[in-house]
Design a protein around this motif. Structure first.
Motif, PDB file in Angstrom:
ATOM      1  N   GLY A  30      -6.954  -3.375   0.978  1.00  0.00           N
ATOM      2  CA  GLY A  30      -7.157  -2.914   0.776  1.00  0.00           C
ATOM      3  C   GLY A  30      -8.140  -1.789   1.705  1.00  0.00           C
ATOM      4  N   PRO A  31      -8.823  -1.998   2.439  1.00  0.00           N
ATOM      5  CA  PRO A  31      -9.184  -1.557   3.401  1.00  0.00           C
ATOM      6  C   PRO A  31      -8.030  -0.548   4.471  1.00  0.00           C
ATOM      7  N   PHE A  32      -6.059  -1.101   4.263  1.00  0.00           N
ATOM      8  CA  PHE A  32      -4.903  -0.458   4.778  1.00  0.00           C
ATOM      9  C   PHE A  32      -4.827   0.601   4.113  1.00  0.00           C
ATOM     10  N   TYR A  33      -5.513   0.759   2.342  1.00  0.00           N
ATOM     11  CA  TYR A  33      -5.341   1.816   1.832  1.00  0.00           C
ATOM     12  C   TYR A  33      -6.220   2.841   2.401  1.00  0.00           C
ATOM     13  N   THR A  34      -6.997   2.264   2.464  1.00  0.00           N
ATOM     14  CA  THR A  34      -8.259   3.368   2.997  1.00  0.00           C
ATOM     15  C   THR A  34      -7.477   3.638   3.914  1.00  0.00           C
ATOM     16  N   LEU A  35      -7.513   3.275   5.736  1.00  0.00           N
ATOM     17  CA  LEU A  35      -6.582   3.752   6.574  1.00  0.00           C
ATOM     18  C   LEU A  35      -6.224   4.811   6.513  1.00  0.00           C
ATOM     19  N   VAL A  36      -4.447   4.418   5.130  1.00  0.00           N
ATOM     20  CA  VAL A  36      -3.633   4.996   4.842  1.00  0.00           C
ATOM     21  C   VAL A  36      -3.734   6.785   4.011  1.00  0.00           C
ATOM     22  N   ALA A  37      -5.245   6.723   3.364  1.00  0.00           N
ATOM     23  CA  ALA A  37      -5.829   8.467   2.801  1.00  0.00           C
ATOM     24  C   ALA A  37      -6.407   8.883   3.731  1.00  0.00           C
ATOM     25  N   ALA A  77     -22.079  -1.292   0.091  1.00  0.00           N
ATOM     26  CA  ALA A  77     -20.862  -1.490   0.752  1.00  0.00           C
ATOM     27  C   ALA A  77     -19.746  -1.424  -0.138  1.00  0.00           C
ATOM     28  N   PRO A  78     -19.836   0.107  -1.128  1.00  0.00           N
ATOM     29  CA  PRO A  78     -18.585   0.553  -2.127  1.00  0.00           C
ATOM     30  C   PRO A  78     -17.501   0.784  -1.270  1.00  0.00           C
ATOM     31  N   ALA A  79     -16.578   0.233  -1.756  1.00  0.00           N
ATOM     32  CA  ALA A  79     -15.201   0.284  -1.529  1.00  0.00           C
ATOM     33  C   ALA A  79     -14.675   1.392  -1.638  1.00  0.00           C
ATOM     34  N   ARG A  80     -13.871   2.096  -0.870  1.00  0.00           N
ATOM     35  CA  ARG A  80     -12.831   3.070  -1.249  1.00  0.00           C
ATOM     36  C   ARG A  80     -11.641   3.496  -1.476  1.00  0.00           C
ATOM     37  N   PHE A  81     -11.406   2.210  -2.298  1.00  0.00           N
ATOM     38  CA  PHE A  81     -10.057   2.090  -2.052  1.00  0.00           C
ATOM     39  C   PHE A  81      -9.873   2.036  -3.768  1.00  0.00           C
ATOM     40  N   PRO A  82      -9.280   1.687  -4.587  1.00  0.00           N
ATOM     41  CA  PRO A  82      -8.671   1.400  -5.944  1.00  0.00           C
ATOM     42  C   PRO A  82      -8.962  -0.313  -6.235  1.00  0.00           C
ATOM     43  N   ARG A  83     -10.215  -0.708  -7.190  1.00  0.00           N
ATOM     44  CA  ARG A  83     -10.480  -1.770  -7.279  1.00  0.00           C
ATOM     45  C   ARG A  83      -9.718  -2.594  -7.071  1.00  0.00           C
ATOM     46  N   ARG A  84      -8.373  -2.086  -8.124  1.00  0.00           N
ATOM     47  CA  ARG A  84      -7.283  -3.218  -8.147  1.00  0.00           C
ATOM     48  C   ARG A  84      -7.224  -4.038  -7.004  1.00  0.00           C
ATOM     49  N   LEU A  85      -6.991  -3.026  -5.929  1.00  0.00           N
ATOM     50  CA  LEU A  85      -6.360  -3.698  -4.249  1.00  0.00           C
ATOM     51  C   LEU A  85      -7.612  -4.177  -3.840  1.00  0.00           C
ATOM     52  N   GLY A  86      -8.605  -4.326  -4.169  1.00  0.00           N
ATOM     53  CA  GLY A  86      -9.515  -5.508  -4.149  1.00  0.00           C
ATOM     54  C   GLY A  86      -8.917  -6.982  -3.801  1.00  0.00           C
ATOM     55  N   SER A  87      -8.244  -6.838  -5.084  1.00  0.00           N
ATOM     56  CA  SER A  87      -7.808  -8.677  -5.516  1.00  0.00           C
ATOM     57  C   SER A  87      -6.616  -9.015  -5.192  1.00  0.00           C
ATOM     58  N   ALA A  88      -5.453  -8.330  -4.428  1.00  0.00           N
ATOM     59  CA  ALA A  88      -4.022  -7.826  -4.387  1.00  0.00           C
ATOM     60  C   ALA A  88      -3.923  -8.590  -3.431  1.00  0.00           C
ATOM     61  N   GLY A  89      -4.299  -9.687  -2.985  1.00  0.00           N
ATOM     62  CA  GLY A  89      -3.623 -10.579  -2.122  1.00  0.00           C
ATOM     63  C   GLY A  89      -3.937 -10.916  -0.686  1.00  0.00           C
ATOM     64  N   HIS A  90      -3.539 -10.276   0.151  1.00  0.00           N
ATOM     65  CA  HIS A  90      -4.689  -9.726   1.355  1.00  0.00           C
ATOM     66  C   HIS A  90      -5.791  -9.491   0.970  1.00  0.00           C
ATOM     67  N   ARG A  91      -6.760 -10.065   2.103  1.00  0.00           N
ATOM     68  CA  ARG A  91      -8.141  -9.042   1.939  1.00  0.00           C
ATOM     69  C   ARG A  91      -7.822  -8.109   2.898  1.00  0.00           C
ATOM     70  N   VAL A 149       0.506  -1.335   0.305  1.00  0.00           N
ATOM     71  CA  VAL A 149       0.136  -0.009   0.073  1.00  0.00           C
ATOM     72  C   VAL A 149       1.078   1.332   0.123  1.00  0.00           C
ATOM     73  N   PHE A 150       1.893   1.358   1.079  1.00  0.00           N
ATOM     74  CA  PHE A 150       2.699   2.647   0.597  1.00  0.00           C
ATOM     75  C   PHE A 150       3.587   2.695  -0.565  1.00  0.00           C
ATOM     76  N   SER A 151       4.233   1.702  -0.712  1.00  0.00           N
ATOM     77  CA  SER A 151       4.346   2.003  -2.752  1.00  0.00           C
ATOM     78  C   SER A 151       3.581   1.696  -3.676  1.00  0.00           C
ATOM     79  N   GLU A 152       2.455   1.999  -3.341  1.00  0.00           N
ATOM     80  CA  GLU A 152       0.943   1.837  -4.256  1.00  0.00           C
ATOM     81  C   GLU A 152       0.807   3.458  -3.980  1.00  0.00           C
ATOM     82  N   HIS A 153       0.143   3.931  -2.981  1.00  0.00           N
ATOM     83  CA  HIS A 153      -0.001   5.404  -3.318  1.00  0.00           C
ATOM     84  C   HIS A 153       0.503   6.297  -3.698  1.00  0.00           C
TER      85      HIS A 153
END
Length: 347
Positions: A292-299, A275-289, A11-15
């Motif tokens: 995506g939620p951690f990306y939202t926390l970083v935002a 329940a719409p996600a608040r992170f990029p869709r590609r992160l929803g299937s990026a491995g660990h579940r 996430v930190f590398s992607e954001h």
């Protein structure tokens, strides 16, 4: 470089607003591997070499709980903001020391309760805040996981030792306590039962270690608003299931396996709730579940650091959760409910 490498570094590398400039692990080989994979310029096995770097603005602590306080205090002394994994500390006294250190350093202390931002849980929070449920009256949480089942791959380590902050109460219970506070306000009374059902666990070398950290618990919490929350969790089930049922004066919400959410009214069929996600869709299937939620926390964290409105959990939230964890352990040892001093303001 366990959860940190699987969830936080991607996430930190992607954001677009964050850059990882240094990484640390107790194993220099794991630090080197992560640095190579994510193109991080500096790696070390000594956290002091990270927290004192001039190009570091924020230190994310993803270690066993017994290391949270020394690393956080060192980072704050060095003038860095801190994002800390849960459970926040080994005691409420230690949590309070970390909170005061952040205030003294005039730096931001945040908690990684990214479970808040699982889309179904975040949608339920939005509906509660919008008044869809009316007043929250009951929160009933049940989870069964094979994480600590005898047949699991978990080996004897800090998770098995109470002195190091191990146990499922801190690992998963802290997330649920945070969520109940987020929905219904501070906790004023705690009643708990803790169990350790798996007494021995194999070390990596094949010898057996004695487990004294909990792997099952039942909590009953009463909030200052009068809502009652029950959290029942087994980490030794040979199955996987979870449900969150929130009832209010106007209706109810049901979250199944953190994947689907339903709205309910008396005498009517359940209605699926988006329940719409608040992170990029590609992160929803990026491995660990939790990527995506951690990306939202970083935002949310970046908004907080910029002085914007934010729901990111803070060290204040971490202290409140730690007080409940400590009270739960006292209750389990005495068989009595434990009262806490609270304010009526919702977190």
């Amino acid at each position: 470089m366990g959860f940190g490498a699987r969830v936080q570094l991607p996430v930190f590398s992607e954001h677009p607003q964050t850059e990882v400039v240094a990484v640390c692990s107790g194993s220099i080989e794991r630090a080197r591997s992560a640095a190579s994979q994510f193109e991080i310029p500096f790696y070390t096995d000594d956290y002091r070499e990270c927290v004192t770097r001039r190009d570091v603005d924020l230190v994310s602590i993803v270690t066993p709980p017994n290391l949270h306080a020394p690393i956080a205090l060192a980072a704050l002394r060095a003038g860095k903001h801190v994002l800390c994994e849960k459970p926040f500390a080994l005691s409420d006294a230690q949590a309070r020391r970390m909170l005061f250190a952040a205030k003294r350093a005039k730096r931001v202390g945040l908690l990684d309760h990214e479970f808040r931002y699982i889309p179904a849980r975040l949608r339920a929070k939005t509906l509660v805040d919008d008044g869809w449920l009316g007043d929250v009256e009951r929160i009933m949480i049940n989870e069964a996981t094979p994480w600590m089942h005898p047949s699991s791959t978990l080996r004897y380590g800090w998770q098995s030792r109470r002195v190091d902050g191990g146990g499922v109460l801190g690992a998963l219970g802290s997330h649920y306590i945070d969520y109940c506070r987020w929905l219904a306000g501070d906790v004023r009374e705690v009643k708990a039962t803790l169990q350790t059902r798996v007494k021995k666990r194999a070390r990596p070398d094949g010898t057996m270690g004695t487990v004294d950290a909990d792997d099952n618990f039942a909590l009953v919490l009463e909030t200052a608003s009068g809502a009652i929350a029950s959290i029942d969790l087994t980490a030794t089930a040979n199955a996987q299931h979870s449900s969150i049922f929130i009832t209010g004066s106007k209706g109810a919400l049901l979250i199944r396996d953190d994947a689907a959410i339903f709205g309910l009214r008396a005498g009517r069929d359940p209605v699926p709730v988006t329940a719409p996600a608040r992170f990029p869709r590609r992160l929803g299937s990026a491995g660990h579940r939790l990527i995506g939620p951690f990306y939202t926390l970083v935002a949310e964290m970046l908004d907080h650091l910029a002085g914007k409105p934010s729901t990111v959990p803070t060290f204040e939230d971490g202290l409140k959760v730690q007080e409940v964890l400590d009270a739960a352990r006292r209750s389990a040892s005495t068989g009595k409910a434990v009262r806490l001093g609270v304010s009526r303001k919702r977190a």
